[in-house]
Design an enzyme around this catalytic site. Structure first.
Site, short mmCIF file in Angstrom:
data_model
loop_
_atom_site.label_atom_id
_atom_site.label_comp_id
_atom_site.label_asym_id
_atom_site.label_seq_id
_atom_site.Cartn_x
_atom_site.Cartn_y
_atom_site.Cartn_z
N SER A 1 0.94 -1.30 -0.07
CA SER A 1 0.47 0.00 0.13
C SER A 1 1.06 1.16 -0.06
CB SER A 1 -1.05 0.19 0.99
OG SER A 1 -1.55 -1.23 1.13
N LYS B 1 -9.39 -5.43 11.60
CA LYS B 1 -10.52 -4.24 10.22
C LYS B 1 -11.99 -4.36 11.06
CE LYS B 1 -8.56 -5.96 5.80
NZ LYS B 1 -8.44 -6.93 4.49
N ASN C 1 -12.16 -1.14 6.10
CA ASN C 1 -10.35 -1.09 5.62
C ASN C 1 -10.04 0.62 5.90
OD1 ASN C 1 -11.29 -0.86 3.06
ND2 ASN C 1 -9.95 -1.72 2.30
N ASP D 1 -12.76 -3.47 0.03
CA ASP D 1 -12.07 -4.42 -0.07
C ASP D 1 -12.61 -4.86 -1.50
OD1 ASP D 1 -9.53 -4.99 0.96
OD2 ASP D 1 -10.90 -5.58 3.05
#
Ligand code: NAP
Length: 291
Positions: free
Chosen positions: A26, A75, A96, A111
Site C-alpha cells: 500500500s 478490520k 479497511n 475490499d
C-alpha cells in the site's frame, strides 16, 4: 512535487494500521498515486501492537491525519472506535478505510469494490443472474458475499470447513440483501454436482498461499466456460488457478483486487476520481513491482 519537496509544512498524512504491516504494498501504491496526481500527501505504515488500537486511533485523530487504512487483525475491532460506518461496511463486518472529516472518523469497506472492479475488468463479466460458489467463510468471504448478492447473483453457495461460519454469512446476506445464499461443507458435499452448476468459483481461503503453494482448497474437474478467481496474490498463480487454467477456464488472481481496493480508498481520501485508464496504468506499475 520536486525532489527536495517531498514533505513540507502542508503535507497531509495517510496511515496504515495493522500488524504486521511490513509486507504491505500500500505505501508504494498510494505514494505513486500522490505523485501521479501531484497531491501533497504521504502514506506511512504503522505497526500497532495488540491492545493499542484505541490509542493509535485517538493519536491519528489528534494529529489530524487525512485518513488511514486498516488491515489484519483490526478490520472488525476498528468499527467500535469510529464515529460513523457505512451501511455496506457494517453488513460486511469490516472496515479497511477510514476518512477523517474535521475530527469525525468515518469507516468504509473498499475490499469488495476492489474485487468487483478487478473481476469486471479482467473477465468482462458481472454477477447479475450468475451462480457463484465462494470457498471459505472468513472476513473476505463475508464482504464478497454481500457485494455479489448486491450485484444481483441468482445463487451463492458458500463452502467452508467450519459450517457455522458459512451459515452466519448466509443469514446476514439472506436477511439484509437478498435470499440467495446456501451453505455446504467439504465432507458431505457432492462437490462435482455443485461445481457443475456454478458459473463462477471464488477462493477466499488462505489455502494455496505462500509458502504452502502445493495446496489447493478443492480438487475437481472444471468446465472451460467457468471463471475461477483466487483472492490470493502470492504466489501469482496458485495451484487452484493453474489447474483451472489447464481445464481452459478464465482465471484471475487477487492482485487486481488488492490494487483496486487501494485506488478506491485513495478516491475516498483525496476526492479525486481516478479514471479507468489511469487506474489501469497504476495497476500495471504495481504489478511490475510485485512480480
Ligand atoms: P480469515 O477471516 O482468517 O478466513 C480464512 C478462511 O480460510 C476461513 O474460511 C478458514 O476456514 C479458511 N481456511 C484456512 N485454512 C484452511 C484449511 N487448511 N483448510 C480449509 N479452509 C481453511 O481470512 P481473510 O481475512 O478472509 O483472508 C483470506 C485470504 O484472502 C488470505 O489469503 C488473504 O491474504 C486474502 N486476501 C486477499 C485480499 C486481496 O486484496 N487480494 C484482501 C483480503 C484478503 P475456517 O472458517 O474453517 O477456519
Amino acid at each position: 512535487m520536486g525532489k527536495n519537496d517531498l514533505v513540507n509544512g502542508k503535507t497531509k498524512l495517510i496511515g496504515l494500521v495493522g500488524n504486521p504491516v511490513e509486507h504491505s504494498i500500500s505505501p508504494q501504491l498510494h505514494n505513486t498515486l500522490s505523485m501521479e496526481f501531484s497531491k501533497n500527501l504521504i502514506y506511512v505504515p504503522f505497526r500497532v501492537e495488540e491492545g493499542f488500537l484505541r490509542d493509535a486511533v485517538n493519536g491519528l485523530r489528534a494529529i489530524n491525519v487525512l485518513g488511514f487504512n486498516v488491515t489484519i487483525p483490526y478490520k472488525t475491532e476498528i468499527i467500535g472506535l469510529l464515529d460513523e460506518v457505512s451501511e455496506e461496511a457494517l453488513l460486511m463486518g469490516a472496515v479497511n478505510t477510514v476518512k477523517n472529516i474535521d475530527g469525525k472518523l468515518i469507516g468504509y469497506n473498499t475490499d469488495a469494490d476492489g474485487f468487483l472492479n478487478s473481476f469486471i475488468e479482467e473477465t468482462g463479466e458481472g454477477f447479475k443472474d450468475k451462480n457463484v460458489l465462494i470457498i471459505g467463510a472468513g472476513g473476505t468471504a463475508r464482504a464478497l458475499a454481500v457485494k455479489i448478492a448486491m450485484e444481483g447473483a441468482s445463487n451463492i453457495g458458500i463452502i467452508n470447513r467450519t459450517i457455522e461460519k458459512a451459515q452466519n454469512i448466509a443469514d446476514i446476506v439472506n436477511e439484509n440483501v437478498k435470499n440467495v445464499v446456501n451453505t455446504y461443507n467439504f465432507k458431505n458435499l457432492e462437490l462435482t454436482n455443485l461445481i457443475n452448476k456454478t458459473d463462477i468459483i471464488i477462493n477466499t481461503t488462505s489455502v494455496g498461499m505462500y509458502p504452502n503453494i502445493e495446496s489447493t482448497p478443492i480438487q475437481v474437474d472444471f468446465r472451460k466456460d467457468q471463471i475461477v478467481y483466487d483472492v490470493i496474490y502470492n504466489p501469482y498463480e496458485t495451484k487452484l488457478l493453474s489447474e483451472a487454467k489447464k481445464s481452459g477456464c478464465k482465471t484471475v488472481n487477487g492482485l487486481g483486487m488488492l490494487i483496486y481496493q487501494g485506488i478506491k480508498a485513495y478516491e475516498v481520501w483525496s476526492g479525486v476520481d481516478i479514471r479507468n485508464d489511469l487506474a489501469a496504468k497504476v495497476k500495471n506499475i504495481c504489478i511490475e513491482e510485485f512480480k
